[in-house]
Design an enzyme around this catalytic site. Sequence first.
Site, PDB file in Angstrom:
ATOM      1  N   LYS A  11       2.862  12.651  -0.538  1.00 55.44           N
ATOM      2  CA  LYS A  11       2.393  13.057  -1.867  1.00 55.44           C
ATOM      3  C   LYS A  11       2.730  14.524  -2.128  1.00 55.44           C
ATOM      4  O   LYS A  11       3.082  14.900  -3.247  1.00 55.44           O
ATOM      5  CB  LYS A  11       0.897  12.785  -1.979  1.00 55.44           C
ATOM      6  CG  LYS A  11       0.607  11.278  -1.974  1.00 55.44           C
ATOM      7  CD  LYS A  11      -0.838  10.965  -1.631  1.00 55.44           C
ATOM      8  CE  LYS A  11      -1.091   9.468  -1.632  1.00 55.44           C
ATOM      9  NZ  LYS A  11      -2.436   9.132  -1.086  1.00 55.44           N
TER      10      LYS A  11
ATOM     11  N   LYS B  91       4.628   5.715  -2.649  1.00 54.27           N
ATOM     12  CA  LYS B  91       4.796   7.157  -2.360  1.00 54.27           C
ATOM     13  C   LYS B  91       5.805   7.395  -1.258  1.00 54.27           C
ATOM     14  O   LYS B  91       6.579   8.352  -1.306  1.00 54.27           O
ATOM     15  CB  LYS B  91       3.462   7.793  -1.985  1.00 54.27           C
ATOM     16  CG  LYS B  91       2.859   7.191  -0.732  1.00 54.27           C
ATOM     17  CD  LYS B  91       1.370   7.400  -0.640  1.00 54.27           C
ATOM     18  CE  LYS B  91       0.771   6.337   0.230  1.00 54.27           C
ATOM     19  NZ  LYS B  91      -0.119   5.420  -0.460  1.00 54.27           N
TER      20      LYS B  91
ATOM     21  N   THR C 278      -1.971  -7.733  -7.384  1.00 51.96           N
ATOM     22  CA  THR C 278      -3.003  -8.614  -7.921  1.00 51.96           C
ATOM     23  C   THR C 278      -3.787  -7.891  -9.014  1.00 51.96           C
ATOM     24  O   THR C 278      -4.093  -8.477 -10.065  1.00 51.96           O
ATOM     25  CB  THR C 278      -3.947  -9.064  -6.776  1.00 51.96           C
ATOM     26  OG1 THR C 278      -3.143  -9.739  -5.799  1.00 51.96           O
ATOM     27  CG2 THR C 278      -5.022  -9.987  -7.279  1.00 51.96           C
TER      28      THR C 278
END
EC number: 1.1.1.3
Lengths: 449, 449
Positions: free
Chosen positions: B223, B123, B33
């Site tokens: 990450k 990720k 969005t």
Amino acid sequence: MSVVSAESNGNYPGKGVGEPVGVAILGKGTVGTGVLRLLSEFSHNLEQRIGGPLEVRGVAVSNVDKHKDAPEAAGLYLTDNALELIERDDVDVVVEVIGGIDYPRELVLKALRAGKSVVTANKALVAAHGSELADAANEAGVDLYYEAAVAAAIPVVGMLRRSLAGDQVQRISGIVNGTTNFILDAMASTGASYEDALAEATRLGYAEADPTADVEGHDAASKAAILASMGFHTRVTFDDVYCEGITGITAEDIAAAAKANQTIKLLAICERLVNEDGTTRAVNARVHPTLVPNEHPLASVDKSYNAIFVEAEAAGRLMFYGNGAGGAPTASAVLGDLVGAARNKIHGGRAPAENPYANYDVVGFEEVETRYHVNMTVNDRVGVLADLARMFSEADVSLSAVRQEESGNEAHLIVVTHKAREKNLHEIVQRLSDHDDVIAVNSVLRLHD
Amino acid sequence: MSVVSAESNGNYPGKGVGEPVGVAILGKGTVGTGVLRLLSEFSHNLEQRIGGPLEVRGVAVSNVDKHKDAPEAAGLYLTDNALELIERDDVDVVVEVIGGIDYPRELVLKALRAGKSVVTANKALVAAHGSELADAANEAGVDLYYEAAVAAAIPVVGMLRRSLAGDQVQRISGIVNGTTNFILDAMASTGASYEDALAEATRLGYAEADPTADVEGHDAASKAAILASMGFHTRVTFDDVYCEGITGITAEDIAAAAKANQTIKLLAICERLVNEDGTTRAVNARVHPTLVPNEHPLASVDKSYNAIFVEAEAAGRLMFYGNGAGGAPTASAVLGDLVGAARNKIHGGRAPAENPYANYDVVGFEEVETRYHVNMTVNDRVGVLADLARMFSEADVSLSAVRQEESGNEAHLIVVTHKAREKNLHEIVQRLSDHDDVIAVNSVLRLHD
């Protein structure tokens, strides 16, 4: 199926994977020497990352004899004829680390027009002639990189060119000069005067023998021009940047700031000015000492470190921190650019260039809204405070804080304003100075919000 | 003059300047969005920066009815058939913001193999299958971008891909999970217990209903895998990353750290291990709570902010700070990537991809040298300290500090070691726990240096 033509990837032929990319280095000072060392140390890594080896075709220096025995020059072609080196057919990328403006401008233009991509660390050149260079690069379809021109290895140019390419930058506030940050930090941590802190910076090699370009803010102003140009897609040059250095900052200013939980930093501020409907009215770039609240991330940037704080519409607040100067960090930035330029020679494509499509008005500082922090000595008589406060309200400047401290017949008065036009604030300070009850305006500092 | 062939710029035809670049968006949650909003708000800017307009060909959602009346979907083609959308001839770039692993993996592979460049914020997908995706992108000659997968708009992926391309990364230490940083910061600033701070984070929307992935460090581990892969040019996957969360951190740990001028942070650490001659022995990636000295820039990263601290051989210390999560910052990163992918479709060239040429050994945490900070309760009898100290020296672990505080018949003993193999340190702690005079090992934390 259409074939990608040479035109869409620049006017000059690409190279195949594995082919060497020829490099000319112009200048062999601290940065040039650092570049040569990294080129030698990292050659295997660079080849893997680029897709072909980097080969140094030569190093242009003003005095070949002076450099020919340096270890990092071993086996390299040294010449005092930079133009001839640039024009060699086997040179694909030119690295300019000479410094100065007119001579490197001539060389860089020559290189770009000959279809060589250029990597430069020269902030003064880019701030003064960036658009001329960008135009030449665009015409030739080659790359012009200058990450090292702003804050060395802190990749703020790349961040503005690429990472924030889908966002809208609102403001950039940067500590972009290590010398002045070292001096201000030394004053804050030791209570030293400006003169003593400057002497210490000189002794330790953080300040040059002639520190003018640093302490008067000219170096920071060059960087502000580059950051504003990239951030706002508008051509902003050195001459557009209002510039005020740190030579007027006293130990008293620093102490008063500390008492108010603030730190004085020399900031390069690039700001988008918006209309009430949110559209952009203009942009401004300036350099001046600024009171930064201690809780702001910029306040704790100490020693000679640099940091650039960026506010963008979607990304929010970002900060980039690191060594903003020095041979190795600057060489790191040059090599990052060199890998980019060499990759493009092999794999095609061009780096996003300066792109001033937005072409906003660049307005002077007087048009910008700032907040003032004025420290005055006034006669301690009834009604002075009311009198002075009225001067602000008549000029439509509202006050956020007034603090009065008495000492004998005199009083220290500190006035902090809300945001108002710089021009109006400046005029009020003039009128305060002329007021009979104002003995002295001790300091006028702008407040970062 | 040779002509740049399509092959050197990818196997798929380029587009001319001014031609539209077709975009498929997969997913319309918070990030999707946000992406649609920015695409609409910044369309003019994006077109200027790319060289042609971005045109959204459709948005794939699991339930069309649920989304069809949303304002940002006005005029857009919504479909629950993602595969069909991806394969449309007029789609050039696919944006994947669905989340999860298996389904987006299938979609991203399909897109890459069909010659579409891909931008993903996922990720978990990149950490688990990054090399498979990178291979597919390389085979097809298209781009795979994932800046948003690590720390949202903080451009650390771009920095590792490009800015440090001419340098050697030694270590990356990152606060890459906002939820856990919020919790640890709340504990430090209010003295709250872990449970209370987690409840507050949940109430304010910083923690999800099931916070496991955050508080156990899994999110940070994904990450870490991505950062290590980029930084060391070596394939590091989620499974390679040692992972320890913050659920065992107590208010007492935080208070003791504060007393010692330290802050506990959950760090993702990616480290190059070097031999005595300076060559690289291996690399390691791990996530664990870490004592950070308060003067370190990471210590003052508060609230849910993220920061990544990078040490590189030439660049020195760099830090990048900002919002590491949230719809708008993540959308900003996605759009930056989208501009890059679209530029390459028009101007040719490819972004530097994951490039695991270095192929270092990825070793487990037990091989790494760390420093331990052990807090024990011991019997307060003569000779205990000497006894316990001998256990360390027998294991070849030297101590940097020992602090003893008595309370009745018991004593609190804090032992800080110098650097030693994690494996040895771990074993000592086991043996300490078994020692007759050790009543309890209260906490074991590693120290950042």
